[in-house]
Design a protein around this motif. Structure first.
Motif, PDB file in Angstrom:
ATOM      1  N   LYS A 125      13.259   4.919  22.613  1.00  0.00           N
ATOM      2  CA  LYS A 125      12.598   4.037  23.576  1.00  0.00           C
ATOM      3  C   LYS A 125      11.080   4.091  23.429  1.00  0.00           C
ATOM      4  O   LYS A 125      10.418   3.048  23.392  1.00  0.00           O
ATOM      5  N   SER A 126      10.522   5.282  23.343  1.00  0.00           N
ATOM      6  CA  SER A 126       9.060   5.399  23.260  1.00  0.00           C
ATOM      7  C   SER A 126       8.531   4.769  21.970  1.00  0.00           C
ATOM      8  O   SER A 126       7.466   4.154  21.966  1.00  0.00           O
ATOM      9  N   LYS A 132      10.454  13.104  15.198  1.00  0.00           N
ATOM     10  CA  LYS A 132      11.123  13.447  16.456  1.00  0.00           C
ATOM     11  C   LYS A 132      12.530  12.869  16.503  1.00  0.00           C
ATOM     12  O   LYS A 132      13.460  13.533  16.979  1.00  0.00           O
ATOM     13  N   ALA A 133      12.681  11.640  16.032  1.00  0.00           N
ATOM     14  CA  ALA A 133      14.009  11.010  16.037  1.00  0.00           C
ATOM     15  C   ALA A 133      14.969  11.766  15.119  1.00  0.00           C
ATOM     16  O   ALA A 133      16.128  11.999  15.485  1.00  0.00           O
ATOM     17  N   TYR A 136       5.905   0.288  18.835  1.00  0.00           N
ATOM     18  CA  TYR A 136       5.907  -0.213  17.474  1.00  0.00           C
ATOM     19  C   TYR A 136       6.848  -1.395  17.212  1.00  0.00           C
ATOM     20  O   TYR A 136       6.967  -1.836  16.084  1.00  0.00           O
ATOM     21  N   ARG A 137       7.488  -1.901  18.250  1.00  0.00           N
ATOM     22  CA  ARG A 137       8.442  -2.994  18.076  1.00  0.00           C
ATOM     23  C   ARG A 137       8.129  -4.135  19.051  1.00  0.00           C
ATOM     24  O   ARG A 137       7.773  -3.892  20.195  1.00  0.00           O
ATOM     25  N   LYS A 138       8.294  -5.353  18.545  1.00  0.00           N
ATOM     26  CA  LYS A 138       8.100  -6.511  19.416  1.00  0.00           C
ATOM     27  C   LYS A 138       9.083  -6.438  20.571  1.00  0.00           C
ATOM     28  O   LYS A 138      10.243  -6.037  20.370  1.00  0.00           O
ATOM     29  N   ALA A 159      20.235  12.299  25.210  1.00  0.00           N
ATOM     30  CA  ALA A 159      19.224  11.777  26.136  1.00  0.00           C
ATOM     31  C   ALA A 159      17.840  11.867  25.501  1.00  0.00           C
ATOM     32  O   ALA A 159      17.032  10.926  25.598  1.00  0.00           O
ATOM     33  N   LYS A 160      17.556  12.978  24.841  1.00  0.00           N
ATOM     34  CA  LYS A 160      16.258  13.147  24.169  1.00  0.00           C
ATOM     35  C   LYS A 160      16.102  12.130  23.040  1.00  0.00           C
ATOM     36  O   LYS A 160      15.035  11.531  22.881  1.00  0.00           O
ATOM     37  N   LEU A 161      17.168  11.915  22.284  1.00  0.00           N
ATOM     38  CA  LEU A 161      17.124  10.928  21.205  1.00  0.00           C
ATOM     39  C   LEU A 161      16.883   9.533  21.779  1.00  0.00           C
ATOM     40  O   LEU A 161      16.062   8.772  21.260  1.00  0.00           O
ATOM     41  N   GLY A 162      17.574   9.195  22.842  1.00  0.00           N
ATOM     42  CA  GLY A 162      17.390   7.889  23.470  1.00  0.00           C
ATOM     43  C   GLY A 162      15.960   7.687  23.937  1.00  0.00           C
ATOM     44  O   GLY A 162      15.384   6.603  23.777  1.00  0.00           O
ATOM     45  N   GLN A 163      15.367   8.714  24.514  1.00  0.00           N
ATOM     46  CA  GLN A 163      13.978   8.635  24.970  1.00  0.00           C
ATOM     47  C   GLN A 163      13.028   8.488  23.789  1.00  0.00           C
ATOM     48  O   GLN A 163      12.054   7.738  23.853  1.00  0.00           O
TER      49      GLN A 163
END
Length: 155
Positions: free
Chosen positions: A144-145, A112-113, A150-152, A137-141
């Motif tokens: 974020k998701s 998706k990214a 998957y990230r601390k 905006a879609k890339l930013g979302q």
């Protein structure tokens, strides 16, 4: 004859132990190397997103600078995808174990990214402001998701 066999066995055992130590050391070094490389690429993606923020906000025009940042983001996603081999984490890594326990979902996030980044590149090349903002905006979302799962968390 028996003494020769014992010496040979001792030398062979010592050699195998040495080779195992070298292999473990090499794997640890390679793992540290892959972590450092993916951290570098992901930081560059973050810096690229920050560079695109003024265009998104309308305080800068959509131009060559934005297109270059978009291309860097797209290229880095493509490279970073392969830098998460199983178990490649350390105290300095923000990667969570869910990357490997839920790897299919993680890789779907990368898909998706990459798709979103390609749309940002395409819109920036066409100088389509509305399309650019929607794609960014879609890339930013998408980022974020993925980070949420998957990230601390950042402190």
């Amino acid at each position: 004859m028996l003494r020769y066999a014992h010496r040979h066995l001792a030398k062979t055992t010592a050699l195998l132990g040495f080779l195992a130590a070298v292999a473990c050391g090499s794997m640890a070094y390679a793992q540290a190397d892959v972590i450092a490389e993916r951290q570098k690429l992901m930081k560059e993606i973050g810096d690229g997103m920050k560079a695109l923020a003024p265009v998104f906000k309308g305080t800068e025009a959509l131009g060559e600078k934005a297109e270059a940042s978009a291309k860097l983001i797209e290229a880095n996603f493509s490279k970073a995808r392969d830098l998460f081999p199983a178990g490649s984490t350390s105290k300095d890594s923000d990667a969570l174990e869910t990357i490997w326990s839920e790897n299919a979902g993680f890789l779907t996030g990368f898909d998706k990214a990459e798709e979103s980044a390609a749309a940002v590149v395409e819109a920036s090349a066409r100088k389509e402001d509305a399309d650019f903002k929607a794609a960014l905006a879609k890339l930013g979302q998408t980022c974020k998701s993925c980070h949420e799962k998957y990230r601390k968390p950042s402190n």
